[in-house]
Design an enzyme around this catalytic site. Structure first.
Site, mmCIF file in Angstrom:
data_model
loop_
_atom_site.group_PDB
_atom_site.id
_atom_site.type_symbol
_atom_site.label_atom_id
_atom_site.label_comp_id
_atom_site.label_asym_id
_atom_site.label_seq_id
_atom_site.Cartn_x
_atom_site.Cartn_y
_atom_site.Cartn_z
ATOM 1 N N THR A 1 42.504 41.809 48.646
ATOM 2 C CA THR A 1 41.739 40.967 48.008
ATOM 3 C C THR A 1 40.700 40.554 49.130
ATOM 4 O OG1 THR A 1 41.631 38.667 46.856
ATOM 5 C CG2 THR A 1 43.480 39.000 48.337
ATOM 6 N N CYS B 1 37.652 34.352 40.760
ATOM 7 C CA CYS B 1 38.690 33.400 40.506
ATOM 8 C C CYS B 1 39.436 33.098 41.566
ATOM 9 C CB CYS B 1 39.239 33.947 39.351
ATOM 10 S SG CYS B 1 40.163 35.728 39.385
ATOM 11 N N ARG C 1 49.617 42.384 42.371
ATOM 12 C CA ARG C 1 49.386 42.493 40.823
ATOM 13 C C ARG C 1 50.631 42.472 40.064
ATOM 14 N NH1 ARG C 1 44.007 43.381 39.192
ATOM 15 N NH2 ARG C 1 42.761 42.741 40.901
ATOM 16 N N ARG D 1 21.389 49.831 28.950
ATOM 17 C CA ARG D 1 22.240 50.289 29.829
ATOM 18 C C ARG D 1 21.410 49.922 31.218
ATOM 19 N NH1 ARG D 1 26.087 54.646 29.212
ATOM 20 N NH2 ARG D 1 26.203 55.135 27.013
#
Length: 332
Positions: free
Chosen positions: A208, A149, A231, A77
């Protein structure tokens, strides 16, 4: 090529491994505390979006074996506890979406990693976009970001337009496919209430930072861009709508010619160009960062245009992660 470790075997982690296989890069270790090795095999073999993995994948003696190559599996973790050195991993892809600052990502260095590439935007790590600002990379940088992206789609196109026609100002909209952070049905979502609405039922306006991030990789555009997202209920492939005011007047055909010239030349493999009557699914598993489509764009006059560029927000981006590591290795 230097050996790669992947922290977080989610959408991007798994597709970075696929991209590495395609590009002949060596992944030697994967860490994910929530997925055991048998589940890794299943998730890597079957993908609802990109289809079944075309090679071989199995679990053998606690290793993930892809095309006959053994990959060490960790389940820590805390990134500081991952013994990357024991597996020979030198470049670590931080793809959990959790450790996105320089301080947090640097904990991988304690386990023997030499460099860390964050597969997300970072508040303070240097950001790089292939084809745009790799020349700013310095071997003394230990932690870098591959940006987002959307920034990877937007920046190469913005660079071509600014280099040739001078960008005065830009408003960007990305019509973006659903991602893992969204809800399948309505649910709570902290401060941004509508982000918690059902992803399969709605077009959801969202924020964004992708456009502003372009100002970090192309300093000449700092303060000239901003944008927002919608979206939409599709599983993958997104599209950038770039509305640009130009400093130098140009016909739409002149703009098309310059973008095509870049796509066939210095940005080949990063920026694509198509004259086809395409829709989003035509770009599934496309490896480009950005594919310019002139038929979808329009020009109001010689200084005000709307430009459209498609991108596989999963696989195109994952390919750039590997390309960035290859570039870093060539300079280190």
């Amino acid at each position: 090529m230097s050996k790669i470790g992947i922290n977080g075997f989610g959408r991007i982690g798994r597709l970075v491994l696929r991209a590495a296989v395609d590009k002949g890069a060596s992944v030697v270790a994967v860490n994910d505390p929530f997925i055991d090795v048998n589940y890794m095999v299943y998730l890597f073999k079957f993908d609802s979006t990109h289809g079944r993995f075309k090679g071989t994948v199995s679990a053998e003696g606690g290793f993930l074996v892809v095309n006959g190559q053994k990959i060490t599996v960790f389940s820590e973790r805390d990134p500081a506890n991952i013994n990357w050195a024991s597996a020979g991993a030198e470049y670590v892809v931080e793809s959990t979406g959790v450790f996105t600052t320089t301080e947090k990502a640097s904990t991988h260095l304690k386990g023997g990693a030499k460099k860390v590439v964050i597969s997300a935007p970072s508040a303070d790590a240097p950001m790089f976009v292939c084809g745009v600002n790799l020349d700013a990379y310095s071997p003394d940088m230990k932690v870098v970001s591959n940006a987002s992206c959307t920034t990877n789609c937007l920046a190469p196109l913005a660079k071509v337009i600014n280099d040739n026609f001078e960008i005065v100002e830009v408003l960007m909209t990305t019509v973006h496919a659903t991602t893992a952070t969204q809800k399948t049905v309505d649910g709570p979502s902290g401060k941004l209430w509508r982000d918690g609405r059902g992803a399969c039922q709605n077009i959801i306006p969202a924020s964004t930072g992708a456009a502003k991030a372009v100002g970090k990789v192309i300093p000449a555009l700092n303060g000239k861009l901003t944008g927002m997202a919608f979206r939409v209920p599709t599983p993958n492939v997104s599209v950038v709508d770039l509305t640009v005011r130009l400093g130098k007047g140009a016909s739409y055909d002149e703009i098309k010619a310059k973008v095509q010239e870049a796509a066939n030349g210095p940005l080949k493999g990063i920026l694509g160009y198509t004259d086809e009557e395409v829709v989003s699914t035509d770009f599934l598993s496309d490896t480009h960062s950005s594919v310019f489509e002139p038929k979808a764009g329009i020009s109001l006059n010689d200084k005000f245009v709307k430009l459209i560029s498609w991108y596989d927000n999963e696989f195109g981006y994952s390919n750039r992660v590997i390309d960035l590591i290859k570039y870093m290795q060539s300079k280190d």
